[in-house]
Design an enzyme around this catalytic site. Structure first.
Site, mmCIF file in Angstrom:
data_model
loop_
_atom_site.group_PDB
_atom_site.id
_atom_site.type_symbol
_atom_site.label_atom_id
_atom_site.label_comp_id
_atom_site.label_asym_id
_atom_site.label_seq_id
_atom_site.Cartn_x
_atom_site.Cartn_y
_atom_site.Cartn_z
ATOM 1 N N GLU A 57 0.838 -1.200 0.000
ATOM 2 C CA GLU A 57 0.000 0.000 0.000
ATOM 3 C C GLU A 57 0.872 1.249 0.000
ATOM 4 O OE1 GLU A 57 -2.455 1.657 -0.665
ATOM 5 O OE2 GLU A 57 -4.012 1.495 0.859
ATOM 6 N N ARG B 108 1.005 11.579 -9.273
ATOM 7 C CA ARG B 108 1.391 10.206 -8.932
ATOM 8 C C ARG B 108 2.769 9.862 -9.478
ATOM 9 N NH1 ARG B 108 -3.100 7.510 -6.875
ATOM 10 N NH2 ARG B 108 -5.123 8.075 -7.729
HETATM 11 P P1 IMP Z 1 -6.979 5.545 5.251
HETATM 12 O O1 IMP Z 1 -7.418 6.833 5.897
HETATM 13 O O2 IMP Z 1 -5.871 4.886 6.026
HETATM 14 O O3 IMP Z 1 -8.157 4.657 5.035
HETATM 15 O O4 IMP Z 1 -6.359 5.928 3.842
HETATM 16 C C1 IMP Z 1 -7.115 5.858 2.706
HETATM 17 C C2 IMP Z 1 -6.396 6.294 1.455
HETATM 18 O O5 IMP Z 1 -6.388 7.706 1.452
HETATM 19 C C3 IMP Z 1 -4.955 5.902 1.243
HETATM 20 O O6 IMP Z 1 -4.772 4.608 0.741
HETATM 21 C C4 IMP Z 1 -4.563 6.927 0.193
HETATM 22 O O7 IMP Z 1 -4.968 6.514 -1.091
HETATM 23 C C5 IMP Z 1 -5.365 8.138 0.641
HETATM 24 N N1 IMP Z 1 -4.504 9.062 1.394
HETATM 25 C C6 IMP Z 1 -4.362 9.157 2.732
HETATM 26 N N2 IMP Z 1 -3.483 10.115 3.060
HETATM 27 C C7 IMP Z 1 -3.034 10.625 1.878
HETATM 28 C C8 IMP Z 1 -2.073 11.650 1.536
HETATM 29 O O8 IMP Z 1 -1.425 12.284 2.375
HETATM 30 N N3 IMP Z 1 -1.903 11.879 0.210
HETATM 31 C C9 IMP Z 1 -2.568 11.208 -0.768
HETATM 32 N N4 IMP Z 1 -3.462 10.239 -0.492
HETATM 33 C C10 IMP Z 1 -3.701 9.960 0.819
HETATM 34 MG MG MG Z 2 -4.146 4.074 -1.393
#
Ligand code: IMP
Ligand code: MG
Length: 179
Positions: A97, A164
């Site tokens: 991830e 990206r």
């Molecule tokens: P979660 O909050 O851990 O469920 O994260 C969900 C998703 O949000 C991650 O897999 C990323 O795709 C996206 N994400 C979280 N933080 C960031 C960031 O700082 N930059 C870009 N995408 C983010």
């Molecule tokens: Mg992600």
């Protein structure tokens, strides 16, 4: 309006860390075959680089999930947009991830994949933002870098689907004075 980008983790540090993780994973999985599962789209650059540093046999497969309703904040439920091509039953699975933020996405995904009866299931994330964690007691077995609570882009991570392809991890600083 254009975005200014401040480098948080330069390309050479990422490459060095990916090599270290590849060595560590290869040692830990000696004698086994790893089923690498990439979480699209963000994990794709990391999966590609990491898999090239792994010296034990491995396969790759892809999954695309999204959080319900959320924008840059994760809501707690994931929707499968693309499922794996192959069964993971009896396999040594390593989820790759880009980042763990609240932890909701991976906690849900891990539960879902556990129900498919892999022999083992671990998580390797390039970045971890533990200050943002909402799922208690949730941490990855392998982590590239622990970062502070900032929104990052590059090396797979996007801001509105852009950035990206940057070879480093950066922070967007919005510059309203430029066009
Ligand atoms: P979660 O909050 O851990 O469920 O994260 C969900 C998703 O949000 C991650 O897999 C990323 O795709 C996206 N994400 C979280 N933080 C960031 C960031 O700082 N930059 C870009 N995408 C983010
Ligand atoms: Mg992600």
């Amino acid at each position: 309006m254009s975005d200014r980008i401040k480098v948080l983790i330069p390309e050479d540090r990422i490459n060095e860390r990916v090599r270290e993780l590849g060595s560590q994973i290869s040692r830990d999985y000696a004698g086994k075959e790893i089923s690498l599962i990439c979480v699209l789209k963000g994990g794709v650059y990391f999966l590609t680089a990491l898999s090239q540093q792994i010296t034990v046999p491995c396969t790759i497969d892809f999954m695309c999930v999204s959080s319900y309703g959320a924008d840059t904040v994760s809501s707690g439920d994931v929707k499968i947009k693309k499922d794996l091509d192959a069964s993971i039953e009896g396999k040594d699975v390593l989820i790759v991830e880009d980042i763990i933020d609240s932890g909701h996405t991976l906690a849900c995904l891990r539960e879902l994949l556990f129900s498919r009866k892999p022999a083992s299931l671990k998580i390797c994330t390039l970045l971890d933002k533990p200050d943002r964690r909402e799922v208690k007691g949730f941490s990855p077995e392998y982590c590239g870098f622990v970062i502070p609570d900032v929104f990052v882009i590059g090396y797979g991570l996007d801001y509105d689907q852009r950035y990206r392809n940057l070879p480093y991890v950066g922070v967007v600083e919005q510059d309203s004075s430029a066009d």
